[in-house]
Design an enzyme around this catalytic site. Structure first.
Site, PDB file in Angstrom:
ATOM      1  CD1 TRP A 183       8.848   4.767  -3.160  1.00 20.10           C
ATOM      2  CD2 TRP A 183       8.723   2.581  -3.561  1.00 20.10           C
ATOM      3  NE1 TRP A 183       9.943   4.167  -2.581  1.00 20.10           N
ATOM      4  CE2 TRP A 183       9.893   2.825  -2.816  1.00 20.10           C
ATOM      5  CE3 TRP A 183       8.443   1.265  -3.947  1.00 20.10           C
ATOM      6  CZ2 TRP A 183      10.776   1.816  -2.438  1.00 20.10           C
ATOM      7  CZ3 TRP A 183       9.323   0.254  -3.567  1.00 20.10           C
ATOM      8  CH2 TRP A 183      10.469   0.533  -2.829  1.00 20.10           C
ATOM      9  CG  ASP A 240       2.885   2.898  -1.018  1.00 19.74           C
ATOM     10  OD1 ASP A 240       3.099   2.950   0.206  1.00 19.74           O
ATOM     11  OD2 ASP A 240       3.732   2.486  -1.840  1.00 19.74           O
ATOM     12  CE  LYS A 290      10.647   2.633   3.571  1.00 17.24           C
ATOM     13  NZ  LYS A 290       9.759   2.635   2.430  1.00 17.24           N
TER      14      LYS A 290
HETATM   15  C1  LIG Z   1       9.748   1.602   1.267  1.00 18.71           C
HETATM   16  C2  LIG Z   1       8.548   1.731   0.390  1.00 18.71           C
HETATM   17  C3  LIG Z   1       7.957   0.627  -0.237  1.00 18.71           C
HETATM   18  C4  LIG Z   1       8.575  -0.752  -0.246  1.00 18.71           C
HETATM   19  O1  LIG Z   1       8.560  -1.390   0.912  1.00 18.71           O
HETATM   20  P1  LIG Z   1       9.189  -2.854   1.043  1.00 18.71           P
HETATM   21  O2  LIG Z   1       8.919  -3.146   2.456  1.00 18.71           O
HETATM   22  O3  LIG Z   1      10.631  -2.791   0.685  1.00 18.71           O
HETATM   23  O4  LIG Z   1       8.432  -3.748   0.116  1.00 18.71           O
HETATM   24  C5  LIG Z   1       6.805   0.834  -0.964  1.00 18.71           C
HETATM   25  N1  LIG Z   1       6.257   2.054  -1.095  1.00 18.71           N
HETATM   26  C6  LIG Z   1       6.823   3.139  -0.534  1.00 18.71           C
HETATM   27  C7  LIG Z   1       6.186   4.467  -0.699  1.00 18.71           C
HETATM   28  C8  LIG Z   1       7.978   3.009   0.233  1.00 18.71           C
HETATM   29  O5  LIG Z   1       8.529   4.091   0.808  1.00 18.71           O
END
Ligand SMILES: *Cc1c(COP(=O)(O)O)cnc(C)c1O
Length: 362
Positions: free
Chosen positions: A100, A174, A198
């Site tokens: 990521w 993030d 999540k």
């Molecule tokens: C799932 C995830 C993303 C991506 O999210 P999307 O909604 O598919 O754009 C970005 N960063 C992390 C750490 C993630 O777990």
């Protein structure tokens, strides 16, 4: 009983929340409308939004000099929206610790100069580099980390203190896949973002917490709907926000408060993670390759030492009501995501299955 669902995202929701939403689907609180059917500018949705924001602020102890924005586009869109808002077209630093953060750096390079302060790819993304060993650029516009790498299963157990490193740039995190699993040290953060799917609610909602002094430095090409100041000045209603996702996230926030809040969730998440890692470490069939100092408490990737057993393992798991354990396609193997909505009983059921499967194959 519903099966335990270990999906990495969109992921399991608290059952109570699904039941509440089902009960209110046709008629929210006597309004005669379902939440999906309401104007975002009406008083009913206004109440839903205000409660969701206040509950989240309380749960995460978000200081008053941070704005909470409920946006759209997910984590990947924020990989562009953050540099458009914060980089000033200058250099942004990235600590690459997994898939990521790597994606974030690649996307940001379209809008500004990027610099890798550390990269753990050579070790297969199984470790972290101590912040004192990061090679920060001279004057980064911001420093980006992914505080929990969902695919590689690597987590910063503590956020880096950039000021202690002599760097006054804002830290961008993030926190998509561990938001609300533990407290946040806001003194170390300039901006935090995360997709909801999540740990917070349905896909479609992106949470952004941004320090007020960072609101007004967007590049002129930044789309209006993605300019933090515009979104903040309009209480996330410059354009139509993802109303139903915000409503469900609001129910999750109330559920989290009933569970005892974020400190209580953190204690449970620690107990769940140690139960699972111990079972993996004590077996001769399963292996997790992440350094113990930075193992994720939310996403636990593991491999069967004999990969020919993978399909049998997954079939057996499904027959025991343990769903979505297949690892991400880029790394293979298995992954158990044990977000807030997975109770310790679910982790125990998985651990029991790991043991039974290993015994039958020994
Ligand atoms: C799932 C995830 C993303 C991506 O999210 P999307 O909604 O598919 O754009 C970005 N960063 C992390 C750490 C993630 O777990």
């Amino acid at each position: 009983m519903r099966p335990y669902n270990f999906s990495a995202g969109p992921a399991a929701m608290p059952e109570d929340v699904l039941k509440e939403a089902a009960a209110e689907m046709l008629n929210w609180h006597g309004s005669g409308m379902g939440v999906m059917e309401m104007s975002h500018r009406g008083k009913e949705f206004g109440q839903i939004y205000a409660e969701a924001e206040a509950d989240l602020r309380e749960l995460l102890a978000v200081p008053s000099h941070f704005k909470l924005l409920f946006m759209q586009g997910g984590g990947l869109a924020e990989n562009a929206i953050v540099p458009l808002n914060l980089s000033r077209g200058e250099t942004a630093d990235f600590v690459v610790t997994g898939s990521w953060s790597q994606k974030s750096a690649q996307e940001a390079a379209r809008y500004c100069t990027t610099h890798e302060a550390a990269n753990t790819k050579a070790g297969g993304f199984t470790t972290l580099v101590a912040p004192s060993n990061w090679q920060l650029s001279a004057k980064p516009a911001y420093v980006h980390i992914c505080s929990n790498e969902t695919i590689n299963g690597v987590e910063f157990h503590e956020l880096p203190d950039l000021k202690a490193l002599g760097c006054d740039a804002p830290l961008v995190i993030d926190f998509s896949s561990h938001v609300a699993s533990r407290p946040v040290d806001w003194t170390r953060v300039g901006l935090a973002f995360g997709g909801a799917q999540k740990n917070l609610g349905p896909a479609g909602l992106t949470l952004v917490a941004v320090r007020e002094d960072l609101l007004d430095r967007a590049l002129p090409i930044c789309p209006s709907a993605f300019t933090y100041k515009t979104v903040a000045d309009n209480q996330s209603m410059f354009n139509t926000p993802p109303t139903y996702s915000i409503y469900i996230a609001g129910l999750v926030f109330k559920w989290l408060k009933r569970q005892g809040g974020i400190a209580a969730m953190e204690a449970r998440n620690l107990a769940k993670a140690s139960l699972l890692y111990e079972a993996i470490d004590n077996s001769s069939l399963y292996v997790n390759r992440v350094d113990k100092s930075c193992r994720s408490r939310m996403n636990v990737p593991f491999y069967l030492r004999d990969e020919r057993l993978n399909e049998d393992f997954l079939t057996g798991a499904r027959s025991r009501n343990l769903l979505q354990l297949k690892g991400h396609k880029s790394v293979g193997g298995m992954r158990a995501s044990i977000y807030n909505a997975i109770p310790i009983e679910g982790v125990q059921a998985l651990v029991d299955y790991l043991r039974d499967f290993e015994q039958t194959r020994a």
